[in-house]
Write a protein that holds these residues in place. Structure first.
Motif, PDB file in Angstrom:
ATOM      1  N   ASP A   1      33.530  83.619  81.850  1.00 56.00           N
ATOM      2  CA  ASP A   1      33.406  82.415  81.024  1.00 56.00           C
ATOM      3  C   ASP A   1      34.787  82.026  80.499  1.00 56.00           C
ATOM      4  N   PRO A   2      35.385  80.942  81.013  1.00 60.31           N
ATOM      5  CA  PRO A   2      36.728  80.567  80.574  1.00 60.31           C
ATOM      6  C   PRO A   2      36.807  80.223  79.095  1.00 60.31           C
ATOM      7  N   ALA A   3      35.695  79.840  78.512  1.00 59.93           N
ATOM      8  CA  ALA A   3      35.696  79.416  77.104  1.00 59.93           C
ATOM      9  C   ALA A   3      35.709  80.592  76.140  1.00 59.93           C
ATOM     10  N   THR A   4      35.183  81.735  76.542  1.00 58.73           N
ATOM     11  CA  THR A   4      35.030  82.846  75.592  1.00 58.73           C
ATOM     12  C   THR A   4      35.676  84.150  76.033  1.00 58.73           C
TER      13      THR A   4
ATOM     14  N   ARG B   1      42.546  77.911  81.559  1.00 59.56           N
ATOM     15  CA  ARG B   1      41.584  79.000  81.401  1.00 59.56           C
ATOM     16  C   ARG B   1      40.715  79.148  82.650  1.00 59.56           C
ATOM     17  N   ALA B   2      40.377  78.026  83.281  1.00 60.06           N
ATOM     18  CA  ALA B   2      39.592  78.078  84.514  1.00 60.06           C
ATOM     19  C   ALA B   2      40.398  78.719  85.647  1.00 60.06           C
TER      20      ALA B   2
ATOM     21  N   SER C   1      44.544  74.829  77.701  1.00 55.96           N
ATOM     22  CA  SER C   1      43.740  73.786  78.338  1.00 55.96           C
ATOM     23  C   SER C   1      42.563  74.391  79.091  1.00 55.96           C
ATOM     24  N   ASP C   2      41.536  73.566  79.296  1.00 51.86           N
ATOM     25  CA  ASP C   2      40.384  74.000  80.096  1.00 51.86           C
ATOM     26  C   ASP C   2      40.830  74.376  81.504  1.00 51.86           C
ATOM     27  N   ALA C   3      41.773  73.602  82.053  1.00 51.36           N
ATOM     28  CA  ALA C   3      42.225  73.834  83.427  1.00 51.36           C
ATOM     29  C   ALA C   3      42.937  75.182  83.552  1.00 51.36           C
TER      30      ALA C   3
END
Length: 401
Positions: free
Chosen positions: A88-91, A71-72, A67-69
């Motif tokens: 960068d939490p996405a990459t 990774r953040a 989830s985004d949460a």
């Protein structure tokens, strides 16, 4: 069957089981195990509550990327813990089901099996997953012995250039298992310079990073890279876990972070591998990574425990307080000629205490087994049990000498 499976050695605990076969421990003593590095401190209530609160997520398939949460939360922890610039939490972050499976899977992703002379380098002694990952990726392990004179750091300067040219992946563990040694900035610079010259990837196993005994926390790989001006963490992947930090080994939750280009390929591999984290575990993991109070309380327990146990064992064994981790790495033949396996077997038989022979955690390389005549003791139980075990070891060792 995959013929590479035939190269795998029994796990250290299977060897220990064989060593103890037919031995009846002294029934006058209750059993105490210092053999397995499995945290025994209670799991924090905030994590258990978050886990049960997240059970509604079981109705959905989880995504491999998490989830985004989550990774953040991981990115935020990395920034706070290591003083890193924005992650960068996405990459640059990927959740994993414990660092063990991720360490194994990375080799399957990055090793080029078409090169029959590929090497995977690791310290010796070592975590056996590194060796198995090398073999099953079609490479050969290359062991660099840890040197007691260098605070058990591997002596990479001893490696010939023709070996370095074949290395595709290097595993390093800091704080180390079983030695507890922590790499300093000069050590990391040496590794980064070698990686730049020869092009191999560094897998930094940091699952013991939050159990330490000095005022300064252990230096992490990404932290070292940042301090040395290595923008984007080239060819570096760091691994961490909640198992030791938060006393949740059964939750199987950790992360990998670092070089975004490597993580992109690693994510592709993992989507086929089928290793997505349970939604409820993700919810509990967010709570764990966002809270430091329980980590500080856990670390205080280890500090108090090692402060009491280490001086007792120093009286009879060649051992000292490690930089970090929850192991004591002791030489047993200081005052009497005895092997690590004989020490462990007799200690179990006579005092019902289990320790792990150091030779089971290493391989003979360059003419020696650097774990020979050493034992690993995992001080994972509560202080009273660890003190009782230490007192029995003292009595046993005094009787030997």
């Amino acid at each position: 069957m995959n013929p590479l499976l035939n190269k795998l050695q029994p796990y250290p605990f299977e060897k220990l089981k064989q060593l103890f076969a037919g031995v009846q421990p002294n029934a006058a003593y209750s059993p105490i195990s210092l053999g397995i590095g499995e945290p025994k401190h209670p799991t924090p209530d905030l994590i258990k509550k978050a886990l049960t609160d997240g059970l509604s997520g079981l109705a959905s398939y989880p995504s491999t990327v998490g989830s985004d949460a989550l990774r953040a939360a991981i990115a935020g922890w990395l920034e706070r813990r290591y003083g890193l610039p924005k992650i960068d939490p996405a990459t640059q972050v990927l959740p994993v089901n414990g660092s063990r499976e991720a360490l194994f899977a990375l080799a399957q992703t990055v090793i080029d099996p078409t090169k029959g002379d590929a090497l995977v380098m690791c310290p010796n002694p070592f975590y056996q997953i590194y060796e198995g990952a090398a073999y099953l990726a079609g490479a050969q392990p290359y062991f660099v012995n840890s040197d007691p004179a260098r605070n058990f750091a591997p002596d990479f300067s001893s490696v010939p250039e023709d070996v370095w040219r074949r290395v595709q992946l290097l595993y390093i563990c800091s704080p180390g298992n079983p030695t507890g040694a922590v790499l300093n900035l000069d050590d990391w610079k040496e590794l980064f310079d070698l990686s730049d010259k020869y092009g191999f990837i560094i897998a930094s196993d940091e699952c013991y990073s939050e159990i330490y005994f000095q005022s300064e926390p252990p230096l992490g790989g990404m932290e070292a890279a940042h301090k040395l001006g290595r923008t984007g963490y080239p060819r570096l992947i760091s691994f961490s876990s909640l198992s030791k930090r938060s006393n949740v080994p059964g939750m199987r939750s950790g992360f990998v972070a670092g070089d975004a280009e490597i993580l992109k390929k690693y994510l592709l591999y993992r989507t086929y591998h089928g290793s997505a984290m349970s939604p409820s575990v993700q919810t509990a993991s967010i709570a764990a990574w966002n809270d430091e109070r329980h980590v500080e309380e856990n670390r205080a327990k280890y500090i108090a425990k090692f402060k009491q146990v280490t001086p007792l064992l120093e009286e009879v064994l060649d051992v000292r307080l490690p930089d970090a981790s929850f192991y004591l790495w002791a030489r047993v033949d200081r005052d009497v000629a005895i092997s690590d396996t004989e020490f462990a077997k007799r200690l179990y038989a006579e005092y019902n205490v289990t320790v792990l022979p150091g030779s089971y955690l290493a391989r003979e390389a360059h003419g020696i087994n650097p774990g020979q005549n050493r034992i690993r003791m995992a001080l994972v139980a509560e202080v009273e049990e660890c003190l009782e075990a230490a007192q029995r070891i003292v009595e046993f060792t005094q009787k030997l000498s």
